[in-house]
Design a protein around this motif. Sequence first.
Motif, PDB file in Angstrom:
ATOM      1  N   LYS A 195      37.265  10.288   1.348  1.00 55.33           N
ATOM      2  CA  LYS A 195      37.499   9.881   2.740  1.00 55.33           C
ATOM      3  C   LYS A 195      38.579   8.804   2.823  1.00 55.33           C
ATOM      4  O   LYS A 195      39.414   8.810   3.734  1.00 55.33           O
ATOM      5  CB  LYS A 195      36.187   9.387   3.365  1.00 55.33           C
ATOM      6  CG  LYS A 195      35.226  10.502   3.742  1.00 55.33           C
ATOM      7  CD  LYS A 195      33.954   9.956   4.357  1.00 55.33           C
ATOM      8  CE  LYS A 195      33.000  11.073   4.778  1.00 55.33           C
ATOM      9  NZ  LYS A 195      33.491  11.841   5.937  1.00 55.33           N
ATOM     10  N   GLU A 246      32.429  11.090  -2.215  1.00 56.46           N
ATOM     11  CA  GLU A 246      32.762  11.345  -0.814  1.00 56.46           C
ATOM     12  C   GLU A 246      33.507  10.163  -0.210  1.00 56.46           C
ATOM     13  O   GLU A 246      34.479  10.343   0.520  1.00 56.46           O
ATOM     14  CB  GLU A 246      31.493  11.633  -0.016  1.00 56.46           C
ATOM     15  CG  GLU A 246      31.768  12.007   1.437  1.00 56.46           C
ATOM     16  CD  GLU A 246      30.579  12.645   2.120  1.00 56.46           C
ATOM     17  OE1 GLU A 246      30.164  13.741   1.681  1.00 56.46           O
ATOM     18  OE2 GLU A 246      30.047  12.047   3.081  1.00 56.46           O
ATOM     19  N   ARG A 247      33.073   8.942  -0.520  1.00 55.92           N
ATOM     20  CA  ARG A 247      33.763   7.748   0.001  1.00 55.92           C
ATOM     21  C   ARG A 247      35.198   7.685  -0.496  1.00 55.92           C
ATOM     22  O   ARG A 247      36.122   7.359   0.250  1.00 55.92           O
ATOM     23  CB  ARG A 247      32.994   6.489  -0.405  1.00 55.92           C
ATOM     24  CG  ARG A 247      31.725   6.245   0.392  1.00 55.92           C
ATOM     25  CD  ARG A 247      31.129   4.902   0.074  1.00 55.92           C
ATOM     26  NE  ARG A 247      30.525   4.840  -1.245  1.00 55.92           N
ATOM     27  CZ  ARG A 247      29.251   5.132  -1.507  1.00 55.92           C
ATOM     28  NH1 ARG A 247      28.449   5.500  -0.519  1.00 55.92           N
ATOM     29  NH2 ARG A 247      28.765   5.050  -2.725  1.00 55.92           N
ATOM     30  N   ARG A 265      39.482  12.329   7.551  1.00 54.06           N
ATOM     31  CA  ARG A 265      38.308  11.935   6.767  1.00 54.06           C
ATOM     32  C   ARG A 265      37.053  12.676   7.215  1.00 54.06           C
ATOM     33  O   ARG A 265      36.116  12.864   6.445  1.00 54.06           O
ATOM     34  CB  ARG A 265      38.085  10.432   6.842  1.00 54.06           C
ATOM     35  CG  ARG A 265      37.742   9.909   8.218  1.00 54.06           C
ATOM     36  CD  ARG A 265      37.545   8.389   8.246  1.00 54.06           C
ATOM     37  NE  ARG A 265      36.359   7.975   7.557  1.00 54.06           N
ATOM     38  CZ  ARG A 265      36.349   7.257   6.442  1.00 54.06           C
ATOM     39  NH1 ARG A 265      37.490   6.876   5.887  1.00 54.06           N
ATOM     40  NH2 ARG A 265      35.224   6.907   5.844  1.00 54.06           N
ATOM     41  N   ASP A 266      37.032  13.133   8.489  1.00 54.80           N
ATOM     42  CA  ASP A 266      35.836  13.793   9.019  1.00 54.80           C
ATOM     43  C   ASP A 266      35.619  15.177   8.441  1.00 54.80           C
ATOM     44  O   ASP A 266      34.525  15.742   8.588  1.00 54.80           O
ATOM     45  CB  ASP A 266      35.911  13.884  10.549  1.00 54.80           C
ATOM     46  CG  ASP A 266      35.716  12.529  11.223  1.00 54.80           C
ATOM     47  OD1 ASP A 266      35.244  11.597  10.545  1.00 54.80           O
ATOM     48  OD2 ASP A 266      36.049  12.411  12.417  1.00 54.80           O
ATOM     49  N   SER A 297      42.081   9.237   4.782  1.00 55.02           N
ATOM     50  CA  SER A 297      42.485   8.295   5.828  1.00 55.02           C
ATOM     51  C   SER A 297      43.862   7.714   5.547  1.00 55.02           C
ATOM     52  O   SER A 297      44.691   7.587   6.459  1.00 55.02           O
ATOM     53  CB  SER A 297      41.459   7.160   5.928  1.00 55.02           C
ATOM     54  OG  SER A 297      40.203   7.639   6.345  1.00 55.02           O
ATOM     55  N   VAL A 330      35.844  15.836   5.256  1.00 50.91           N
ATOM     56  CA  VAL A 330      35.492  15.663   3.845  1.00 50.91           C
ATOM     57  C   VAL A 330      33.979  15.684   3.674  1.00 50.91           C
ATOM     58  O   VAL A 330      33.247  15.037   4.432  1.00 50.91           O
ATOM     59  CB  VAL A 330      36.044  14.333   3.299  1.00 50.91           C
ATOM     60  CG1 VAL A 330      35.523  14.082   1.880  1.00 50.91           C
ATOM     61  CG2 VAL A 330      37.563  14.327   3.320  1.00 50.91           C
TER      62      VAL A 330
END
Length: 528
Positions: free
Chosen positions: A374, A370-371, A185-186, A378, A188
């Motif tokens: 992520k 973006e959420r 996720r980091d 994940s 993205v």
Amino acid sequence: MSFKNNNSQEIDEKFAAFLTNSNAIRAVSSAVEGTIGPKGLDIMLVDRFGEVTITNDGVTILKLMDINHPAARMLINIAKAQQEEVGDGTTTATIMAGTMVSEGVNQIIRGVPVARVIEGIKYGVRRAQEILQSKSIPVKSIGDPALKNIAFIAGREHEDIAELVTQAAKLIGEEKLKEKNFKLRDIVMAREGAENEVFLGIIVDKEKVNKQMPGEINDVRVMVIDDALEPEQIEEEALGTEAGFARYLALKEEFKQNLKKLIDLKVNLILVGKGICDEAEEMLTDAGVLALERVSTRDLEKVAEHTGARIMKRMGLKKPVEEIRNYIGAAERAYEDEKLEHIRIEGGKGKPMATILVGAATAEIVGERERIAKDAASSLQAAVKGGVVPGGGAVEVAVARELEREREKIKGMASYGIDCVIAALKRPLAQIVYNAGFNPLEKLEEVIYTQAEKGSDVIGINCDTGELADMVQLGVIDPTLVKTHAVKAAGEIAQAILRIDTIIKKRDEGPAAKGPSESVAGMGEVDF
């Protein structure tokens, strides 16, 4: 707060703390339950300045809600921990926690001792995790089609995002995805006006210090300085003396010589954690060096890892040239994207790193895109690490059925605590079905009966038709780790809340202390 129901006033007072906390937890749970499932809706959050956030993401909703009740804040902290651990499943955890607490309070009011309820919940949660794990299906390889289904479901059925996340996972590889400290996720990021893209390299959200610096360099030699790029400072009082001024001139000259070392070493990309002084900017510009200032520590670390550079402090520039050479990293290419106002570094000679760049048409949807990406990243990573289970609430119902059989073997009143876990496990499917526009009681019973009749754990509800369906065949699957952590998180918050017998207002320990503590068992209105 007075609780008016069929209980007497005496009962109200006896269980006031339980009821207050249960109401708070239930209120938070209700706020997010409408978002779960493929037919879940969005929530609009508005702050006092009129700033609007529209999202379907459970942890984002919980973090942005204006909540004052301490029990509700405990629930939010558990959800944050779930997000930090596995990156998804916060809505499921919140819904199950709300049901577990409500059922626990009902059992206590019926006369079941709190200790026995907690004992049963603890046992039920542990067994539920074990049963979930036993039903897990391992992911065969990084090319397993199940991974794209995982990303598609967690990415709220955004096909383009599922494709991006899956492509990035293949670039990075299974070994990297299983690393303890690496989080997919980091990598993205979403940007307005960007094109969807996955590439081997990293993005630094900074523009070059001087417009005359090169916009693109090849055969990149990188220096990462976690400090200011300026001469050492001398106190103003010292500057007023002849010795102090001489010292100041010497430090300036030394600094220029240190910069010349970097230029002679053909360093052509410098990233600095703090500011770059005018003199350094001029020298670097004249030498054709691309320099970035005030780069975050996180970005400095990413650049160092990707390029193989070693992070240096300003004092390190005093070292001999041969020693400084060991701090230099390398990459194939670095260039400025003027439209998106960032610098890209590609083909680093250190650890391979990828970036998922998600495009958004307008500034209003950048955050939500973006959420979503992520969450998808994940979930995919969690699936690689721990396998998958049938989704859509089907596996939770299967676990609940097994717990019901085990309940009969439990002696004493702890079995009532197990009932709380069973109710919580049934709740996700019921809510998903309700959000899809069907009768949750009817569909839940259909699933329970059909799973038992066919001996199958994969039977759930097709939310498009309302018919029974094989979730795995539909491609509706979830990461096992997300499910096990959701059950664990719900159990932890339920046990913590049910242990609270009395709520007491703390004495103000500051200078304006108002007096002794007082009992405020009814303090608990939830303030949104």
